[in-house]
Design a protein around this motif. Structure first.
Motif, PDB file in Angstrom:
ATOM      1  N   GLN A  42       0.819  -1.208   0.000  1.00 48.65           N
ATOM      2  CA  GLN A  42       0.000   0.000   0.000  1.00 48.65           C
ATOM      3  C   GLN A  42       0.852   1.257   0.000  1.00 48.65           C
ATOM      4  O   GLN A  42       0.424   2.302  -0.494  1.00 48.65           O
ATOM      5  CB  GLN A  42      -0.951  -0.013   1.200  1.00 48.65           C
ATOM      6  CG  GLN A  42      -2.005  -1.112   1.125  1.00 48.65           C
ATOM      7  CD  GLN A  42      -3.197  -0.840   2.020  1.00 48.65           C
ATOM      8  OE1 GLN A  42      -3.813   0.211   1.939  1.00 48.65           O
ATOM      9  NE2 GLN A  42      -3.524  -1.805   2.882  1.00 48.65           N
ATOM     10  N   LYS A  47      -4.122  -0.406  -3.766  1.00 51.46           N
ATOM     11  CA  LYS A  47      -5.277  -0.462  -2.888  1.00 51.46           C
ATOM     12  C   LYS A  47      -5.679  -1.914  -2.668  1.00 51.46           C
ATOM     13  O   LYS A  47      -5.604  -2.724  -3.575  1.00 51.46           O
ATOM     14  CB  LYS A  47      -6.450   0.317  -3.487  1.00 51.46           C
ATOM     15  CG  LYS A  47      -6.191   1.812  -3.630  1.00 51.46           C
ATOM     16  CD  LYS A  47      -7.402   2.524  -4.213  1.00 51.46           C
ATOM     17  CE  LYS A  47      -7.157   4.024  -4.357  1.00 51.46           C
ATOM     18  NZ  LYS A  47      -8.337   4.712  -4.948  1.00 51.46           N
ATOM     19  N   ARG A  48      -6.109  -2.227  -1.459  1.00 52.25           N
ATOM     20  CA  ARG A  48      -6.524  -3.597  -1.156  1.00 52.25           C
ATOM     21  C   ARG A  48      -8.009  -3.770  -1.447  1.00 52.25           C
ATOM     22  O   ARG A  48      -8.828  -2.934  -1.083  1.00 52.25           O
ATOM     23  CB  ARG A  48      -6.231  -3.932   0.307  1.00 52.25           C
ATOM     24  CG  ARG A  48      -6.422  -5.396   0.655  1.00 52.25           C
ATOM     25  CD  ARG A  48      -5.950  -5.692   2.058  1.00 52.25           C
ATOM     26  NE  ARG A  48      -6.772  -5.031   3.061  1.00 52.25           N
ATOM     27  CZ  ARG A  48      -6.540  -5.092   4.362  1.00 52.25           C
ATOM     28  NH1 ARG A  48      -5.488  -5.746   4.810  1.00 52.25           N
ATOM     29  NH2 ARG A  48      -7.330  -4.469   5.219  1.00 52.25           N
ATOM     30  N   SER A  49      -8.341  -4.871  -2.088  1.00 47.49           N
ATOM     31  CA  SER A  49      -9.729  -5.158  -2.424  1.00 47.49           C
ATOM     32  C   SER A  49     -10.545  -5.385  -1.153  1.00 47.49           C
ATOM     33  O   SER A  49     -10.110  -6.070  -0.230  1.00 47.49           O
ATOM     34  CB  SER A  49      -9.818  -6.398  -3.323  1.00 47.49           C
ATOM     35  OG  SER A  49     -11.159  -6.817  -3.486  1.00 47.49           O
ATOM     36  N   PHE A  56      -4.689  -6.858  -4.540  1.00 46.54           N
ATOM     37  CA  PHE A  56      -4.368  -5.437  -4.529  1.00 46.54           C
ATOM     38  C   PHE A  56      -4.424  -4.910  -5.965  1.00 46.54           C
ATOM     39  O   PHE A  56      -4.121  -5.646  -6.908  1.00 46.54           O
ATOM     40  CB  PHE A  56      -2.975  -5.189  -3.943  1.00 46.54           C
ATOM     41  CG  PHE A  56      -2.831  -5.642  -2.513  1.00 46.54           C
ATOM     42  CD1 PHE A  56      -2.941  -4.745  -1.465  1.00 46.54           C
ATOM     43  CD2 PHE A  56      -2.562  -6.978  -2.214  1.00 46.54           C
ATOM     44  CE1 PHE A  56      -2.803  -5.165  -0.145  1.00 46.54           C
ATOM     45  CE2 PHE A  56      -2.417  -7.408  -0.906  1.00 46.54           C
ATOM     46  CZ  PHE A  56      -2.537  -6.496   0.137  1.00 46.54           C
ATOM     47  N   CYS A  58      -4.202  -1.167  -8.682  1.00 47.56           N
ATOM     48  CA  CYS A  58      -3.802   0.231  -8.868  1.00 47.56           C
ATOM     49  C   CYS A  58      -4.157   0.661 -10.289  1.00 47.56           C
ATOM     50  O   CYS A  58      -3.708   0.032 -11.257  1.00 47.56           O
ATOM     51  CB  CYS A  58      -2.305   0.398  -8.621  1.00 47.56           C
ATOM     52  SG  CYS A  58      -1.671   2.056  -8.960  1.00 47.56           S
TER      53      CYS A  58
END
Length: 222
Positions: A42, A47-49, A56, A58
């Motif tokens: 991060q 971004k984490r699902s 992750f 982007c």
């Protein structure tokens, strides 16, 4: 907790040490590893699902993005922004001892074959391993994995002697449906009896009674 023989400190026998790093074998090791990996990824801008924390992503533009999938210490990076992918790899190299294995060929029991126009996934080896485990490697393949007229009921016949084996095999077949959706109905039926399988359920799991059964191994999902 007691200090091991030979390492007893005089006057400090009741004290314990707090580990500053999580070690393999400890219950907290997997959580500590993923927490570290999550913060590093991060920090790069991924971004984490919300739906799956092992994914992750982007978006670098409206048409370009990068996806990262992690399972324990196996990582897959994909999508269409090659420059961002190269930067992500360098970022991971700077924080972890990682190795780039090139194009994806095998991941979690799924074989991957890539060409310019398409990607083909298969679980051929996974299916063969199931047949080997159940002693059915030499059985003949058939088109229908279950007799459509067969009715299965709870508590039918004698209880199966090894329920864990039944549960383990059904679990593997559920995973096989990723590339073999044609067996989904049959697997769904036999999975209803995982809590208390009987011999009749085990026979149905292995295939029709009047024929030898073997899952075809030429399965591909384009």
């Amino acid at each position: 907790m007691e200090q091991p023989p030979g390492f007893v400190a005089q006057g400090e026998s009741s004290l314990v040490r707090k580990l500053r790093r999580s070690l393999y074998g400890l219950k907290q090791s997997s959580q500590a590893w993923f927490g570290k990996f999550n913060s590093v990824v991060q920090a790069f801008g991924m971004k984490r699902s919300v739906a799956d924390h092992s994914i992750f992503y982007c978006h670098t533009s409206s048409s370009r993005c990068v996806y990262l999938v992690v399972y324990v210490d196996d990582i897959v990076i994909t999508r269409n922004d090659q420059e961002k992918i190269a930067q992500l790899k360098e970022h991971l190299f700077s924080h972890f001892q990682t190795k780039d294995l090139g194009k994806l060929k095998y991941f979690l029991g799924i074989e991957v074959a890539q060409s310019k126009n398409r990607i083909i996934i298969s679980q051929r080896k996974y299916a063969l391993d199931i047949l080997k485990e159940t002693g059915m490697s030499n059985c003949r393949p058939i088109d229908s994995p279950m007799d459509p007229n067969q009715k299965l009921l709870p508590n039918q016949g004698e209880p199966y002697s090894d329920p864990e084996r039944y549960q383990r095999l059904v679990g593997k077949l559920i995973y096989l449906t990723i590339t073999r959706p044609d067996i989904s109905f049959t697997v769904g039926v036999v999975s209803q009896f995982m809590q208390s399988p009987h011999n009749h359920h085990w026979d149905a799991l292995k295939g029709p009674q009047d024929k030898d059964y073997s899952m075809k191994t030429k399965e591909v999902l384009k």
